[in-house]
Scaffold this active site. Structure first.
Site, PDB file in Angstrom:
ATOM      1  N   LYS A 139       0.658  -1.362   0.286  1.00  0.00           N
ATOM      2  CA  LYS A 139       0.245  -0.008  -0.364  1.00  0.00           C
ATOM      3  C   LYS A 139       1.198   1.124  -0.305  1.00  0.00           C
ATOM      4  O   LYS A 139       1.965   1.158   0.354  1.00  0.00           O
ATOM      5  CB  LYS A 139      -0.667   0.116   1.483  1.00  0.00           C
ATOM      6  CG  LYS A 139      -2.120   0.860   0.659  1.00  0.00           C
ATOM      7  CD  LYS A 139      -3.289   0.030   0.684  1.00  0.00           C
ATOM      8  CE  LYS A 139      -4.436   0.815   0.341  1.00  0.00           C
ATOM      9  NZ  LYS A 139      -5.173   0.082  -0.462  1.00  0.00           N
TER      10      LYS A 139
HETATM   11  P1  NAD Z   1     -12.448   7.115  -2.752  1.00  0.00           P
HETATM   12  O1  NAD Z   1     -12.200   9.011  -2.948  1.00  0.00           O
HETATM   13  O2  NAD Z   1     -13.299   8.024  -4.810  1.00  0.00           O
HETATM   14  O3  NAD Z   1     -13.814   7.885  -1.594  1.00  0.00           O
HETATM   15  C1  NAD Z   1     -14.383   8.371  -0.976  1.00  0.00           C
HETATM   16  C2  NAD Z   1     -15.590   8.733  -0.410  1.00  0.00           C
HETATM   17  O4  NAD Z   1     -15.889   8.935   1.598  1.00  0.00           O
HETATM   18  C3  NAD Z   1     -15.458  10.424  -0.374  1.00  0.00           C
HETATM   19  O5  NAD Z   1     -17.214   9.617  -0.673  1.00  0.00           O
HETATM   20  C4  NAD Z   1     -15.644  10.803   1.282  1.00  0.00           C
HETATM   21  O6  NAD Z   1     -16.588  12.324   0.334  1.00  0.00           O
HETATM   22  C5  NAD Z   1     -16.430  10.108   1.626  1.00  0.00           C
HETATM   23  N1  NAD Z   1     -16.095  10.250   2.956  1.00  0.00           N
HETATM   24  C6  NAD Z   1     -14.518  10.449   3.943  1.00  0.00           C
HETATM   25  N2  NAD Z   1     -14.885  11.060   5.452  1.00  0.00           N
HETATM   26  C7  NAD Z   1     -16.313  10.541   4.923  1.00  0.00           C
HETATM   27  C8  NAD Z   1     -16.808   9.952   6.610  1.00  0.00           C
HETATM   28  N3  NAD Z   1     -16.413  10.562   8.202  1.00  0.00           N
HETATM   29  N4  NAD Z   1     -18.206   9.481   6.579  1.00  0.00           N
HETATM   30  C9  NAD Z   1     -18.758   9.383   5.738  1.00  0.00           C
HETATM   31  N5  NAD Z   1     -18.462   9.542   4.272  1.00  0.00           N
HETATM   32  C10 NAD Z   1     -16.684  10.073   3.922  1.00  0.00           C
HETATM   33  O7  NAD Z   1     -12.150   6.798  -2.165  1.00  0.00           O
HETATM   34  P2  NAD Z   1     -13.123   4.808  -2.537  1.00  0.00           P
HETATM   35  O8  NAD Z   1     -11.989   4.388  -3.624  1.00  0.00           O
HETATM   36  O9  NAD Z   1     -13.846   4.878  -2.972  1.00  0.00           O
HETATM   37  O10 NAD Z   1     -12.160   4.282  -1.072  1.00  0.00           O
HETATM   38  C11 NAD Z   1     -13.332   3.917  -0.250  1.00  0.00           C
HETATM   39  C12 NAD Z   1     -12.676   3.434   0.336  1.00  0.00           C
HETATM   40  O11 NAD Z   1     -13.023   1.634   0.219  1.00  0.00           O
HETATM   41  C13 NAD Z   1     -11.127   2.979   0.649  1.00  0.00           C
HETATM   42  O12 NAD Z   1     -11.334   2.320   2.641  1.00  0.00           O
HETATM   43  C14 NAD Z   1     -10.535   2.063   0.283  1.00  0.00           C
HETATM   44  O13 NAD Z   1      -9.529   1.854   0.576  1.00  0.00           O
HETATM   45  C15 NAD Z   1     -11.491   1.053  -0.273  1.00  0.00           C
HETATM   46  N6  NAD Z   1     -11.426   0.926  -1.386  1.00  0.00           N
HETATM   47  C16 NAD Z   1     -11.361   1.414  -2.636  1.00  0.00           C
HETATM   48  C17 NAD Z   1     -11.177   0.236  -3.917  1.00  0.00           C
HETATM   49  C18 NAD Z   1     -11.142   1.235  -5.423  1.00  0.00           C
HETATM   50  O14 NAD Z   1     -10.533   0.241  -5.747  1.00  0.00           O
HETATM   51  N7  NAD Z   1     -11.066   2.276  -5.420  1.00  0.00           N
HETATM   52  C19 NAD Z   1     -10.892  -0.889  -3.063  1.00  0.00           C
HETATM   53  C20 NAD Z   1     -10.750  -1.359  -2.607  1.00  0.00           C
HETATM   54  C21 NAD Z   1     -10.948  -1.159  -0.964  1.00  0.00           C
END
Ligand code: NAD
Length: 463
Positions: A126
């Site tokens: 990561k």
């Molecule tokens: P992103 O940046 O696209 O979205 C994150 C979202 O969370 C945003 O809408 C933001 O406004 C919101 N957010 C932040 N703090 C918040 C809070 N306190 N309450 C409510 N909403 C809040 O990120 P993403 O890629 O969607 O990742 C989100 C999660 O999914 C992370 O934990 C990431 O590690 C996990 N994840 C992502 C992927 C991927 O392929 N993108 C894969 C596996 C896991």
């Protein structure tokens, strides 16, 4: 010298609003989860356990960029490889002001276990840069990305450590990563150095939706297997989604397309509720226009804390770590939690939820669709291929179902052999309280750690 955020490394984080009795350092949590699971693996010796628990490499780089206005700003970035026994390191790069070394270590270790649960031939890694993308221009973000990747140099590579998108990074960021690496390593196929790329430059069809689609497949399989008594399908289920970025917004759309009712969603600014059901695509368009889900027509607005405790069938945390904790787990009114985010539930909350019979589909299983399709992208890149989207989704479906079955079966196996496991622990002279029934997270950990341990010993410890 400008500073986007405090750029001194911070070793611990305590995401969450209130004062907490719990230790919310994500790496401490990851280690605790490992220790708890390791107790259920009788032949895991202490030396091997320690090797598997700790990251094998952590790099910190400090670098400047020069903005369009000629200002020099400084940043700190991390890349951690937790384990490469089963294949190259794999894991996203996050841009966020609250990134810490320990958060990156935790996320890297969760990637090791996730790849093992899905039986994808990658290890865990990561990365993250401490920055606030909301305050930076696109040009600044491009400079941050290029300089970060240049600083990492040969520490990443198509067969050693392969980044991907995470919070606040996307296909465009991955294109910059590829381009930077390719400029520095000309004359060979470098497409596999990063996944989640735009489709017209080596990205896989279906990758953008893969995390959310995988979460849906896992939920459907778990419900069909009877994990939640009385709830056998997402069709007609009420769903609350926390976080409306890549994982959350697409999950809302995909669950709705399968007949679920999306009754509440949120982003960093707050949440919106409509128990008759929201149109997820219209909410996303509203967010694109205004910058937030707040203000969407016909909804009641709630705080981020309130959103988590709305009565619903399925709660999908899709934002950041430590949102379901000891101080709010007793208030959760969902029947099932499907963790699209990494690390949303603390160990203390897991215990409370298990006692309350609220099932949790753990992150290392539920959000593994993303890394699974990243693996497919990497295979396509190395073979100069492009698969049809249906083929990608079908292959991912098979892997998600197989992994969900394996975790549910492992839970049954452990919980029906506790007497033997306890007897074996006693025979091996192991100390500590007797083993008790495990939840799905512990079952997934036991499965993953056993798989990585087996390969480590099959390879033999070098030299
Ligand atoms: P992103 O940046 O696209 O979205 C994150 C979202 O969370 C945003 O809408 C933001 O406004 C919101 N957010 C932040 N703090 C918040 C809070 N306190 N309450 C409510 N909403 C809040 O990120 P993403 O890629 O969607 O990742 C989100 C999660 O999914 C992370 O934990 C990431 O590690 C996990 N994840 C992502 C992927 C991927 O392929 N993108 C894969 C596996 C896991």
């Amino acid at each position: 010298m400008g500073k986007d955020v405090a750029t001194m490394p911070r070793e611990a984080t305590s995401r969450g609003s209130a004062e907490h009795a719990e230790d919310l350092n994500p790496f401490h949590i990851a280690q605790l989860q490992f220790d708890n699971a390791a107790r259920y693996i009788p032949d895991l010796g202490p030396g091997l356990a320690e090797f598997l628990k700790l990251p094998s490499r952590m790099i910190q780089v400090e670098f400047p960029i020069e903005t369009a206005e000629g200002e020099v700003r400084n940043y700190i970035g991390y890349r951690c490889v937790h384990n490469r026994a089963r294949g190259p390191g794999k894991g996203g790069i996050r841009y966020h002001p609250d990134v810490t070394a320990d958060e990156v270590r935790a996320l890297a270790s969760w990637m090791t276990w996730k790849c093992a649960v899905l039986d994808v031939p990658f290890g865990g890694a990561k990365g993250g840069v401490i920055c606030n993308p909301k305050r930076r221009t696109k040009d600044d973000l491009k400079r941050i990305t290029r300089r970060f990747i240049a600083e990492l140099g040969d520490q990443i590579g198509p067969f050693t450590d392969v980044p991907a998108p995470d919070v606040n990074t996307n296909a465009e960021t991955m294109a910059w990563i590829y381009d930077t690496y390719d400029m520095l390593h000309r004359g060979r196929n470098n497409l596999g150095v990063v996944t989640g790329k735009p489709v017209d430059m080596g990205g896989s069809l279906g990758r953008n939706e893969a995390t959310s689609r995988g979460c849906l497949f896992c939920t459907q399989r778990a419900l069909a297997r009877g994990v939640v008594p009385g709830l056998h399908s997402v069709y007609g289920a009420s769903v609350v989604v926390q976080g409306y970025g890549n994982a959350g917004a697409i999950a809302a759309e995909l669950y709705a397309a399968e007949g679920a009712r999306i009754i509440a969603v949120s982003d960093s600014q707050g949440g919106i509720v409509n128990t008759d059901g929201l149109d997820p695509t219209a909410v996303l368009n509203h967010k694109k226009k205004t910058g937030s889900v707040l203000g969407y027509q016909g909804c009641k607005e709630v705080s981020n804390e309130e959103l988590l405790t709305i009565p619903c069938d399925i709660l999908v945390p899709a934002a950041l770590e430590n949102v379901i904790r000891s101080d709010n787990a007793a208030d959760i009114q969902a029947k099932l939690i499907a963790e699209a985010a990494n690390g949303p539930t603390t160990p203390a909350a897991d215990k409370i939820l298990f006692e309350r019979r609220i099932q949790v589909l753990p992150d290392i299983l539920a959000n593994a669709g993303g890394v699974t399709v990243s693996y497919f992208e990497w295979v396509q890149n190395n073979d100069y291929e492009q698969w049809e989207e249906d083929e990608v989704n079908l292959k991912m479906h098979v892997k998600m179902e197989r992994a969900t079955d394996a975790v549910i079966d492992k839970q049954t196996e452990i919980n029906s052999s506790l007497d033997e496991l306890n007897a074996q622990r006693k025979k091996n002279g192991r100390k500590g309280s007797p083993l008790v029934p495990v939840d799905l997270r512990m079952a997934a950990y036991v499965l993953a750690i056993s798989r990585v341990a087996k390969v480590t010993l099959e390879r033999g410890i070098w030299p």
